[in-house]
Write a protein that holds these residues in place. Sequence first.
Motif, mmCIF file in Angstrom:
data_model
loop_
_atom_site.group_PDB
_atom_site.id
_atom_site.type_symbol
_atom_site.label_atom_id
_atom_site.label_comp_id
_atom_site.label_asym_id
_atom_site.label_seq_id
_atom_site.Cartn_x
_atom_site.Cartn_y
_atom_site.Cartn_z
ATOM 1 N N GLN A 1 1.082 -1.269 0.016
ATOM 2 C CA GLN A 1 -0.022 0.131 -0.053
ATOM 3 C C GLN A 1 0.653 1.394 -0.169
ATOM 4 O OE1 GLN A 1 -3.191 0.034 -0.501
ATOM 5 N NE2 GLN A 1 -2.994 2.046 -0.963
ATOM 6 N N LYS A 2 1.990 1.042 0.758
ATOM 7 C CA LYS A 2 3.000 2.414 0.801
ATOM 8 C C LYS A 2 3.688 2.492 -0.557
ATOM 9 C CE LYS A 2 4.441 1.834 5.493
ATOM 10 N NZ LYS A 2 5.550 1.194 6.405
ATOM 11 N N GLU A 3 3.734 1.566 -1.286
ATOM 12 C CA GLU A 3 4.243 1.829 -2.656
ATOM 13 C C GLU A 3 3.282 2.416 -3.619
ATOM 14 O OE1 GLU A 3 7.789 0.388 -5.010
ATOM 15 O OE2 GLU A 3 7.385 1.269 -3.159
ATOM 16 N N LEU A 4 2.072 1.916 -3.375
ATOM 17 C CA LEU A 4 0.850 2.342 -4.254
ATOM 18 C C LEU A 4 0.776 3.684 -3.880
ATOM 19 C CD1 LEU A 4 -1.707 -0.706 -4.065
ATOM 20 C CD2 LEU A 4 -0.026 -0.195 -5.967
ATOM 21 N N ASP A 5 0.693 4.013 -2.694
ATOM 22 C CA ASP A 5 0.586 5.582 -2.358
ATOM 23 C C ASP A 5 1.577 6.418 -2.902
ATOM 24 O OD1 ASP A 5 -1.733 4.821 -1.078
ATOM 25 O OD2 ASP A 5 -0.710 4.972 0.828
ATOM 26 N N ARG A 6 2.878 6.036 -2.980
ATOM 27 C CA ARG A 6 3.892 6.730 -3.647
ATOM 28 C C ARG A 6 3.795 6.937 -5.109
ATOM 29 N NH1 ARG A 6 8.277 5.366 -6.452
ATOM 30 N NH2 ARG A 6 8.312 3.130 -6.343
ATOM 31 N N ILE A 7 3.413 5.859 -5.795
ATOM 32 C CA ILE A 7 3.264 5.698 -7.158
ATOM 33 C C ILE A 7 2.004 6.730 -7.873
ATOM 34 C CG2 ILE A 7 2.853 4.333 -9.413
ATOM 35 C CD1 ILE A 7 4.382 2.261 -7.796
ATOM 36 N N GLN B 1 -3.668 1.100 -14.970
ATOM 37 C CA GLN B 1 -2.289 0.770 -16.109
ATOM 38 C C GLN B 1 -1.078 1.780 -15.832
ATOM 39 O OE1 GLN B 1 -5.380 0.834 -19.191
ATOM 40 N NE2 GLN B 1 -4.682 -1.152 -19.663
ATOM 41 N N ILE B 2 -1.548 3.027 -15.493
ATOM 42 C CA ILE B 2 -0.509 3.918 -15.388
ATOM 43 C C ILE B 2 0.399 3.395 -14.261
ATOM 44 C CG2 ILE B 2 0.298 6.307 -15.005
ATOM 45 C CD1 ILE B 2 -0.977 6.185 -17.798
ATOM 46 N N LEU B 3 -0.257 3.244 -13.334
ATOM 47 C CA LEU B 3 0.362 2.731 -12.004
ATOM 48 C C LEU B 3 1.435 1.399 -12.315
ATOM 49 C CD1 LEU B 3 -2.385 2.245 -9.008
ATOM 50 C CD2 LEU B 3 -0.117 3.511 -8.766
ATOM 51 N N GLY B 4 0.723 0.371 -13.123
ATOM 52 C CA GLY B 4 1.706 -0.449 -13.546
ATOM 53 C C GLY B 4 2.784 -0.303 -14.441
ATOM 54 N N GLY B 5 2.655 0.797 -15.330
ATOM 55 C CA GLY B 5 3.574 1.309 -16.156
ATOM 56 C C GLY B 5 4.788 1.755 -15.597
ATOM 57 N N VAL B 6 4.560 2.741 -14.317
ATOM 58 C CA VAL B 6 5.446 3.161 -13.452
ATOM 59 C C VAL B 6 6.419 1.833 -12.719
ATOM 60 C CG1 VAL B 6 6.036 4.544 -11.443
ATOM 61 C CG2 VAL B 6 4.268 5.034 -13.052
ATOM 62 N N VAL B 7 5.577 0.844 -12.314
ATOM 63 C CA VAL B 7 6.206 -0.224 -11.466
ATOM 64 C C VAL B 7 6.830 -1.053 -12.529
ATOM 65 C CG1 VAL B 7 5.626 -2.716 -10.768
ATOM 66 C CG2 VAL B 7 4.370 -0.695 -10.004
ATOM 67 N N LEU B 8 6.701 -1.028 -13.906
ATOM 68 C CA LEU B 8 7.598 -1.842 -14.602
ATOM 69 C C LEU B 8 8.723 -0.882 -15.105
ATOM 70 C CD1 LEU B 8 4.992 -2.939 -17.406
ATOM 71 C CD2 LEU B 8 6.252 -4.230 -15.682
ATOM 72 N N HIS B 9 8.632 0.405 -15.385
ATOM 73 C CA HIS B 9 9.628 1.386 -15.480
ATOM 74 C C HIS B 9 10.808 1.021 -14.327
ATOM 75 C CE1 HIS B 9 12.560 4.635 -16.473
ATOM 76 N NE2 HIS B 9 11.757 5.122 -15.251
ATOM 77 N N GLU B 10 10.159 0.939 -13.132
ATOM 78 C CA GLU B 10 11.205 1.151 -12.005
ATOM 79 C C GLU B 10 12.119 -0.511 -11.790
ATOM 80 O OE1 GLU B 10 9.152 2.194 -8.733
ATOM 81 O OE2 GLU B 10 9.084 4.403 -9.348
ATOM 82 N N GLY B 11 11.880 -1.252 -12.850
ATOM 83 C CA GLY B 11 12.183 -2.705 -12.726
ATOM 84 C C GLY B 11 11.790 -3.499 -11.483
ATOM 85 N N LYS B 12 10.368 -3.553 -11.683
ATOM 86 C CA LYS B 12 9.644 -4.372 -10.441
ATOM 87 C C LYS B 12 8.670 -5.299 -11.480
ATOM 88 C CE LYS B 12 10.389 -1.086 -7.019
ATOM 89 N NZ LYS B 12 9.848 0.319 -6.501
ATOM 90 N N ILE C 1 1.329 -5.441 -6.180
ATOM 91 C CA ILE C 1 0.248 -5.750 -6.481
ATOM 92 C C ILE C 1 -0.851 -4.505 -6.745
ATOM 93 C CG2 ILE C 1 -1.935 -7.004 -5.695
ATOM 94 C CD1 ILE C 1 -0.102 -8.704 -3.856
ATOM 95 N N ILE C 2 -1.108 -4.521 -8.151
ATOM 96 C CA ILE C 2 -1.920 -3.300 -8.769
ATOM 97 C C ILE C 2 -3.302 -3.634 -8.413
ATOM 98 C CG2 ILE C 2 -2.133 -1.919 -10.697
ATOM 99 C CD1 ILE C 2 0.805 -2.152 -9.978
ATOM 100 N N PRO C 3 -4.040 -2.770 -7.902
ATOM 101 C CA PRO C 3 -5.608 -3.000 -7.911
ATOM 102 C C PRO C 3 -6.119 -3.129 -9.028
ATOM 103 C CG PRO C 3 -4.964 -0.634 -7.064
ATOM 104 C CD PRO C 3 -3.553 -1.530 -7.528
ATOM 105 N N THR C 4 -7.507 -3.640 -9.048
ATOM 106 C CA THR C 4 -8.166 -3.839 -10.355
ATOM 107 C C THR C 4 -8.942 -2.308 -10.626
ATOM 108 O OG1 THR C 4 -9.965 -4.703 -9.239
ATOM 109 C CG2 THR C 4 -8.757 -6.178 -10.330
ATOM 110 N N ASP C 5 -9.365 -2.179 -11.876
ATOM 111 C CA ASP C 5 -9.971 -0.892 -12.192
ATOM 112 C C ASP C 5 -11.471 -0.978 -11.660
ATOM 113 O OD1 ASP C 5 -10.094 1.722 -13.736
ATOM 114 O OD2 ASP C 5 -11.438 0.452 -15.011
ATOM 115 N N LYS C 6 -12.087 -1.948 -11.862
ATOM 116 C CA LYS C 6 -13.296 -2.091 -11.064
ATOM 117 C C LYS C 6 -13.120 -3.253 -10.166
ATOM 118 C CE LYS C 6 -15.546 -0.821 -15.493
ATOM 119 N NZ LYS C 6 -16.014 -1.198 -16.507
#
Length: 856
Positions: A17-23, A89-100, A400-405
């Motif tokens: 959750q901390k990671e998601l809040d940062r992104i 999906q933007i959240l996911g894109g940031v995670v991918l860019h950061e090598g995770k 873990i990225i939350p679902t859109d719906k």
Amino acid sequence: MLNPLNFISKFIKSSNQKELDRIAKIVEKVNSYESVIKEMADEEFPQKTIKFKKEISKGKNINDFLPEAFALVREASKRTRNERHYDVQILGGVVLHEGKIAEMRTGEGKTLTISLAAYLNALLGKGVHIVTVNDYLAKRDSYEMGEIYKFLGLTSGYINNDQDDYERKRNYNFDITYATNSELGFDYLRDNMKLSKEQMVQRGHTYTIVDEIDSCLIDEARTPLVISGAAEDKTEQYLAIDRLIKKLKPNHYEIDEKDKNILLTNDGINTVEEIFSNAGILKNNNFYDPENLSLVHHVNQSLKANHLFEKGKDYIIKDRSLKIIDELTGRILEGRRFGDGLHQALEAKEQIDIQAENQTLASITYQNYFKLYNKISGCTGTAATESQEFYEIYNLIVVIIPTDKKMIRKDWNDQIFRTEIEKNKAIIEKVIKCHQQGQPILVFTSSINKSEIYSKLLHDKEIKHIVLNAKNHENEAEIIANAGKKNSVIITTSISGRGVDIQLGGKKGNEPDTELLINKNKIKSLGGLYVIGTERMESRRVDNQARGRAGRQGDEGSSIFYVSLEDDLMRIFGSESMNNILQKLGLKDGESIDHPWINKALERAQQKVEARNFDIRKNLLKFDDVLNDQRHVIFSQRNSVMNSEQVFNYSDEFLSEIINHLISLKSQKLSTIKNNEFNNQLKILLGKSVDDKEFEDFTNLKNDDFKEKIISKFLDSRNERVSMLNQDKAKEIEKRIFLQCIDLNWKSHIQYLEQLRQVIGLRSYGQRDPLVEYKKEAFHLFESLLNKLKIDFVTILINLKVIQHNDTSTSNINKNETEISNNPKCILLQRKGEKISRNEKCEATGKKFKNCCGAL
């Protein structure tokens, strides 16, 4: 009343959750650019890309451009494909860019998410590799996402099985390249067998995004990638041993299903010894005598083929050839063969043509291939259960990225039965019940054989269905896309629709949108897609992938698993206590039990298997790391030679080392009358470049004169080549010979290490750690490999002669001038377009071409 857990979680957040809040703060920045970018003209998008690249070349960090670049990709996708990235999906894109690793549920649009990180990293101009599950997806994603990249002014391509080196090189030179993990790995190995930099297809390993990263880096990590060449033909031997194995009785061998292993009992060994002795092929009347090692190996492989490998589960016969089935996806692995003679043993068992056994020329595991990249990231629907392994082996963190719906799928408790017959009956009843309402159903099985059993049962009940497995996976995408249609029943192995969305009501065809919506709402009212698992798989992840096919993007859906105590997982890994519980409960025939406790027990059985598989992979990696360190030394040596303009320096340095070694040998042995070791090594080095009288003179020289005379001999040979060919061609010849010496010696070295690895486990009986022993031996072997390499290289150069053709100016290389025919063929320097027979002798080594230069 306030839930205490919710109250605590407000103050103590999970690391995820901390990671998601940062992104989320970065996502806000991306969103802030949307209104400005909306106003941009189409032709301004590629100009932005050029501007970014200029700034980066001046030293700016690509992270500075992330918000604006992601906003550009989102708008480009909207204009070209009418698909706007969701915030998740933007959240996911940031995670991918950061090598995770981004864990995103099925149907959340991983392919579109990948395009964000791919675009941003492609701005570096060093190439981005996107790894897909199969060739079809590599091609499809390259075309579909290529629309976005092209709009932004970037190029994209894909690598497929049927491309030649020219096409491969072209596609690797694009900004973004889609390919499967095996194509990337094999191209890397092949590149390190090429004889010039121009022939290499890959241009480096900067950044990779792996789709379905768990499948690629975990499920397939136990099997190394191997490039092999033909070894000698042993067809008769395989057939003879297969006939013998078929004569053995069940008391002659013991099967260990847990470790997938099979061993002869004492009775079995006696029987085998008797048969082989009568046939006259057993040496020293002892099956386990060191001289019979090859025989023991073939018998063990034939035992495995006949009793552990099952047709329809591990392989199928198609067009009179044996094709491997991937145990996890159910797909045919085209062009792949089992190694170590197992494939031939299976061909003998099935009475089809036996293809010649291969020997390893180069190999690497997926783990070590992907560690070549400076940055690696990936996404999958199921990574959390393996997060420990991802972190330990690859240093990758799972987010873990939350679902859109919100997900509203119903996951029912498992139904446990005593026998398989009862379980199958219940599954068919469930299918009939859902089918009568028109609800679409996806039935998951563990193998082709099982899917055909359920197909027959449904056929008997006259229920129309499709079986999707390795036999018809060409139409896979089409079948899966329509799996959400009314009355659809699909039976599938865990192959199911990777990269293909299941649309409730069916995918878009010629129908108007209003009709599609009516169909979708109709299926939703029936409860959405119903996923039925016919047994629990070895890995919880595979089960989760099956479940994930239903309930995508907030759709309705259900999933349920049916289990019997006769299933493989329960039989091999399940505890006896579960059977006792069911017996105490007095389960009647056809009755099932469903209880969360049982689900927990099943999960424990799966965790046991996962832990075992993790240990196998960790162990494989420890052994492969030894080879990997040596591989890096050899491959980097090869590359530096290939790119060097000063190749003469290598041979001069090696010659100096060899002479110093000979001088030390000479002085050590002066007291002995016959200095055999010194004489032998000198004889090997000088070969036929000197006669007996001249050789005698060499041995009587003082150290300084001795050194001078050998150097002079070596330089005479080189100068002759330079004067006849010119400096550049003479250098090219030395370079080619050196590269071929490396390849031939490395091939033998791999062979030796493979054999060592198979027997090193026995050292544990002497209370010694097999890994430590393997490291020691491998180190000594590598030292002797490097020495042999230097000696082989210098020996060929001293003995090499260049012959001028009478009819043309084409030059020819030969080791021994007297052996040349009137019109010799050049082997080390092939003339363009000239075909060399595989059985012709290579004049550099005296071996047949297929066993020498031709093996490369």
